[in-house]
Motif scaffolding. Sequence first.
Motif, PDB file in Angstrom:
ATOM      1  N   MET A 194      10.081  46.312   2.299  1.00 54.33           N
ATOM      2  CA  MET A 194      11.535  46.116   2.299  1.00 54.33           C
ATOM      3  C   MET A 194      12.253  47.061   1.337  1.00 54.33           C
ATOM      4  N   HIS A 195      11.616  47.315   0.184  1.00 55.24           N
ATOM      5  CA  HIS A 195      12.287  48.201  -0.775  1.00 55.24           C
ATOM      6  C   HIS A 195      12.408  49.605  -0.188  1.00 55.24           C
ATOM      7  N   GLU A 196      11.440  49.959   0.664  1.00 58.01           N
ATOM      8  CA  GLU A 196      11.463  51.276   1.314  1.00 58.01           C
ATOM      9  C   GLU A 196      12.651  51.370   2.284  1.00 58.01           C
ATOM     10  N   VAL A 197      12.803  50.317   3.075  1.00 53.37           N
ATOM     11  CA  VAL A 197      13.898  50.284   4.050  1.00 53.37           C
ATOM     12  C   VAL A 197      15.236  50.303   3.304  1.00 53.37           C
ATOM     13  N   GLU A 198      15.303  49.501   2.231  1.00 46.77           N
ATOM     14  CA  GLU A 198      16.536  49.404   1.451  1.00 46.77           C
ATOM     15  C   GLU A 198      16.893  50.756   0.846  1.00 46.77           C
ATOM     16  N   GLN A 199      15.857  51.450   0.389  1.00 49.02           N
ATOM     17  CA  GLN A 199      16.081  52.741  -0.271  1.00 49.02           C
ATOM     18  C   GLN A 199      16.496  53.819   0.737  1.00 49.02           C
TER      19      GLN A 199
END
Lengths: 301, 259
Positions: A194-199
């Motif tokens: 999720m942090h990847e998508v958010e970033q």
Amino acid sequence: MNPIVVSNISKTFKSKKGDIEALRNINLEVKPGEIFGLLGPNGAGKTTLINIMLNLLLPDEGSVSILGEKPSPEILNKINVVAGGSEFHWALTPNDILAFYSEVYNIPNPKERIQELVQLLKIEHLMDRKFSWFSTGERLRVAFAKALLNKPKLLLMDEPTLGLDPDVARQMRKEIQRLNKEEGMTILLTSHYMHEVEQLCNRIAFIYKGQIVDIGDVKSVKLKHFGSYDVILHLDKKPSASFVKQHNLSVKENKIRATLSSEDALSDLLAGIHDAGYKIKDIAMKKPTLEDYFIKVLGEQ
Amino acid sequence: MKLSNILAVFRNDARVIRRVKWRLLEITFFPVTTILIWGMFALHSRQYAVEAGLIVLIVHLFWSFCQLAQQQANILIMEDLWSLSIKHVLISGVSEFEYMIAKLCMSTTTAVCIGTILMLIASAFGAPLLANISVIVAMAGIALLGSIALAVIIAGSVMVMGREYGFLSWSLLQVFIFFSAPFFSPQIFPPYIRWITEFMPFTYVFQGARAFATGAPITGSMLIHALLITAIYFVLAWPYFFWAFRRTRKTGMLARIAH
């Protein structure tokens, strides 16, 4: 023209043990130059949708347009794909693999282009080794080099950082951002991180049980489900009761917690603290992450 | 159809053969040793039945040639399936037709090169082949067409049914060889099976092979008949192949087989 247009796509897999509805009436558009994230739990239908875009799967209903046309060998030749766990023939070296795809993608000056990518992805030392000897990260670098060979206008990335160590994954994310910003590449990304998508992503669609349950920019879909966020401020002294009441705060010693629903509310609070003569020693914001969103939406569904 | 795509896949398969140690030996070992064994048998059988030894040798020559032409194409496809590399090829703009044609070009090249070596070995054991080279080439062409048609049918079948049916690449030809009556006359079969031999792609090829050994004539009408039957196989194989790929795209097998 939007690089990806998905209109009313439905797909059911027939089986003797019962039909599986993989996608139901999916509609989405990916705009030029954006990084679009497809989210959803395992089996939600993300890879099925990508397979339809890649002409590996035919939908039962609806249509997909890639760069304005139906998926076909001619269109697939203009885009590219990176998938986690990418595989090439075990006996071939990256030199062989990139030479082959240079021919398929009809790359002018293939040696120069390969050299550029080899330097970019730092795979010089791998070029004469057989693919079967590579680690997950090395395999992904080769797959990434192959995916960038034809300078695609549209790049589909299906779990690209799956199984990578954090350092390599971070490098990959940086590269994805660079390609998007500097080369204007449109990217469709699926990821469980999720942090990847958010970033990375400008917009996301959340797929659950074959249906899109949310679509929009990351901030607005989070706001839709959470509506507010918490700010914790450590002041130099305990605030007065009237100040606490005025700003609807909760207090513990010198720490105050405010639940805010907009960025204006934060400005008002900070102005109020300043006017009341308090000094802020520390500040922490507890905004809902995409992971919080993922878990909340799954719970709601 | 893009010729450049066919050439690219062909060259890639050549790279695979070059990179895999012992690969050339693996391809040549069985056909060459088979012809050597049956060549020795032909020499040995001279004292008992000259023609029987030659029948076995020449039929084996054509059998090996058919096997090379069919199996090499299907094995290359199976390797792409096992290594999962087929997905990258099919989503890079290479159509299934171009892909299949490239595999067939590679298997034909292999079969022709090794077939020539086998023919020279068989001639050294007394098979009267070089004296009838034009008929041999015609029969080899017919055998090649039939083998290619089977390779296309097998490729389509494996796609439809899944990787685990890859064994068809090694086994299906054997069924066609059996019903093509390789070492014996179709009359040996019971009457209710005999009609099947009429529709087998290699029946007339083997009949011609036996004729070489016994000195019987090989007529033009026999070759034309043989060509017609294999041409029917070839023509029917392609619609089946395209149907198979369309079906795999519909059922999801292509996406699954490629992951």
